[in-house]
Design a protein around this motif. Structure first.
Motif, PDB file in Angstrom:
ATOM      1  N   ASP A  62     -47.563  50.834 -34.852  1.00  0.00           N
ATOM      2  CA  ASP A  62     -46.846  52.014 -35.330  1.00  0.00           C
ATOM      3  C   ASP A  62     -47.791  53.049 -35.934  1.00  0.00           C
ATOM      4  O   ASP A  62     -47.556  54.255 -35.824  1.00  0.00           O
TER       5      ASP A  62
ATOM      6  N   ASN B 104     -35.441  43.247 -48.495  1.00  0.00           N
ATOM      7  CA  ASN B 104     -35.455  43.999 -47.238  1.00  0.00           C
ATOM      8  C   ASN B 104     -36.014  45.395 -47.477  1.00  0.00           C
ATOM      9  O   ASN B 104     -35.366  46.217 -48.125  1.00  0.00           O
TER      10      ASN B 104
ATOM     11  N   PRO C 153     -37.926  48.806 -45.420  1.00  0.00           N
ATOM     12  CA  PRO C 153     -37.945  49.361 -44.067  1.00  0.00           C
ATOM     13  C   PRO C 153     -39.162  48.866 -43.278  1.00  0.00           C
ATOM     14  O   PRO C 153     -40.268  48.760 -43.805  1.00  0.00           O
ATOM     15  N   LEU C 154     -38.951  48.574 -42.002  1.00  0.00           N
ATOM     16  CA  LEU C 154     -40.052  48.182 -41.127  1.00  0.00           C
ATOM     17  C   LEU C 154     -40.844  49.414 -40.712  1.00  0.00           C
ATOM     18  O   LEU C 154     -40.343  50.542 -40.743  1.00  0.00           O
ATOM     19  N   SER C 155     -42.072  49.197 -40.265  1.00  0.00           N
ATOM     20  CA  SER C 155     -43.011  50.310 -40.064  1.00  0.00           C
ATOM     21  C   SER C 155     -42.661  51.205 -38.882  1.00  0.00           C
ATOM     22  O   SER C 155     -43.213  52.291 -38.756  1.00  0.00           O
ATOM     23  N   HIS C 156     -41.740  50.782 -38.016  1.00  0.00           N
ATOM     24  CA  HIS C 156     -41.358  51.659 -36.901  1.00  0.00           C
ATOM     25  C   HIS C 156     -40.311  52.683 -37.322  1.00  0.00           C
ATOM     26  O   HIS C 156     -40.034  53.627 -36.572  1.00  0.00           O
ATOM     27  N   SER C 157     -39.739  52.496 -38.525  1.00  0.00           N
ATOM     28  CA  SER C 157     -38.607  53.325 -38.938  1.00  0.00           C
ATOM     29  C   SER C 157     -39.054  54.566 -39.694  1.00  0.00           C
ATOM     30  O   SER C 157     -40.111  54.591 -40.338  1.00  0.00           O
ATOM     31  N   ARG C 158     -38.205  55.581 -39.628  1.00  0.00           N
ATOM     32  CA  ARG C 158     -38.471  56.803 -40.377  1.00  0.00           C
ATOM     33  C   ARG C 158     -38.438  56.529 -41.875  1.00  0.00           C
ATOM     34  O   ARG C 158     -39.177  57.139 -42.655  1.00  0.00           O
ATOM     35  N   ALA C 159     -37.554  55.576 -42.261  1.00  0.00           N
ATOM     36  CA  ALA C 159     -37.427  55.246 -43.689  1.00  0.00           C
ATOM     37  C   ALA C 159     -38.744  54.736 -44.264  1.00  0.00           C
ATOM     38  O   ALA C 159     -39.079  55.032 -45.414  1.00  0.00           O
ATOM     39  N   PHE C 160     -39.496  53.966 -43.469  1.00  0.00           N
ATOM     40  CA  PHE C 160     -40.786  53.469 -43.960  1.00  0.00           C
ATOM     41  C   PHE C 160     -41.743  54.623 -44.229  1.00  0.00           C
ATOM     42  O   PHE C 160     -42.414  54.663 -45.266  1.00  0.00           O
ATOM     43  N   TRP C 161     -41.827  55.573 -43.303  1.00  0.00           N
ATOM     44  CA  TRP C 161     -42.794  56.661 -43.440  1.00  0.00           C
ATOM     45  C   TRP C 161     -42.371  57.671 -44.496  1.00  0.00           C
ATOM     46  O   TRP C 161     -43.158  58.526 -44.889  1.00  0.00           O
TER      47      TRP C 161
END
Length: 379
Positions: free
Chosen positions: A147, A252, A254-262
């Motif tokens: 990602d 839980n 956010p995983l790194s592919h999600s917008r929430a993570f970034w």
């Protein structure tokens, strides 16, 4: 002329436009932090002006201020012989906590500077390696390498316009970049390789703020290597470090592919580092000459693995170098500058044809010889 122009004050600068200036349009974005809409609007304008300046060929000073590779703060600046004459804010929009602006910037062209910055140099981007797999268990960030590659590619397209980026589905280590693989990649149309490895995702101490007791400082470190395939040498290598708060008590995240993570503080800091990498790549490549091998010689015309996508135009002049190899050590090569002057006469997206400007015969030119599109008398 001011050689170091802070972008943060550009909104208040209106100079009389030069007749030779050019207009560039660009869009920038920024996140609203702690409800500070005005600061986000200014950051978005800075981002848009930065993009316009890069595409105009201006040289950026270090925009992500680093100290021994550690991200300290953002300090925007254009350092070149170009001058930003006028700025117009065309539009502004908001989606969630992200502000987007579109600007038009009037930029007077450079009176001097490197010649190579009008061309796009082929850059092969390998998958970012995740060395810190043990640390990745916090938040299940095992896909962060893949990602981060996606994010870095986006930033290279936005902040390194001199790079023509191709992504590779696997990682590339500096140890793999040896002869004859380097020659094979160069003959396939690549010039530079960018490899990267994430070396640290560890957790630090709990934050001292009583209302954030579920937060720990989390570190991030990435080492990048920019390799020149033709010269078979390291062009740039640096480790970048940063840190931000991480909600380590949450089950839980956010995983790194999600917008929430970034959009998390930690993801934002990683994204800033990846942007700094892209801007450093721009600095390294913008004045480098554009090179290509001769892939065919026929009917007194040569064909190159360069085209419109690299920035070539009809009538561009080329300098020819004949390639000689050491019979005992073929990885050792010698370039002999040829007196033959070439000019581009035909173009498509990926290839160009050229002939001698003085109707000279080209029988002595061989596939594998090298041309430079840098309009200079020497290499």
């Amino acid at each position: 002329m001011n050689n170091h122009l802070k972008l943060g004050v550009l909104t208040g600068m209106l100079f009389s436009a030069s007749l030779s200036a050019d207009w560039y349009e660009a869009t920038g974005q920024a996140m609203i932090e702690q409800g500070n809409t005005e600061a986000a609007r200014q950051a978005a304008i800075d981002d848009a002006v930065k993009r316009a300046a890069l595409f105009a060929g201006a040289s950026l000073s270090s925009t992500q201020q680093m100290l021994n590779g550690v991200l300290q703060a953002e300090q925007l600046g254009v350092s070149s012989n170009s001058e930003i004459k006028q700025l117009q804010l065309l539009s502004e929009s908001r989606s969630g906590n992200v502000i987007s602006v579109t600007v038009r910037v009037d930029i007077e062209p450079q009176l001097s500077g490197c010649i190579g910055n009008t061309y796009r140099k082929p850059l092969l981007l390998g998958q970012v390696q995740l060395h810190a797999r043990q640390d990745a268990i916090y938040g299940q960030l095992f896909e962060l390498g893949k990602d981060a590659t996606t994010q870095l590619e986006r930033h290279l397209r936005d902040y390194s316009p001199t790079a023509l980026v191709t992504t590779y589905t696997q990682s590339i280590t500096p140890q793999q970049l040896v002869y004859p693989d380097t020659d094979r990649l160069f003959s396939e149309g690549h010039r530079y390789v960018l490899s990267a490895a994430i070396n640290d995702l560890s957790l630090g101490q709990t934050t001292s703020r009583f209302w954030q007791q579920d937060q720990k400082e989390r570190f991030f470190a990435i080492e990048i290597t920019l390799y020149d395939l033709f010269e078979q040498s390291l062009l740039h290598q640096q480790e970048y470090r940063t840190s931000a708060s991480w909600p380590y008590k949450r089950k839980n995240t956010p995983l790194s592919h999600s917008r929430a993570f970034w959009q998390m503080p930690y993801g934002q800091k990683i994204d800033q580092v990846l942007q700094a990498v892209a801007e450093d790549v721009q600095q390294q490549l913008q004045c480098e000459p554009l090179l290509s091998t001769v892939i065919q010689v026929k009917n007194n015309q040569i064909t190159l693995a360069l085209g419109k996508m690299h920035g070539l135009q009809q009538g561009d002049e080329l300098q020819l170098f004949q390639l000689q190899r050491n019979p005992g050590s073929p990885q050792v090569k010698r370039l002999l500058q040829s007196p033959v002057k070439l000019q581009v006469t035909g173009l498509n997206e990926r290839h160009a044809s050229a002939v001698s400007t003085e109707q000279q015969l080209l029988q002595h030119i061989q596939p594998g010889d090298v041309v430079s599109v840098r309009k200079s008398t020497g290499y």
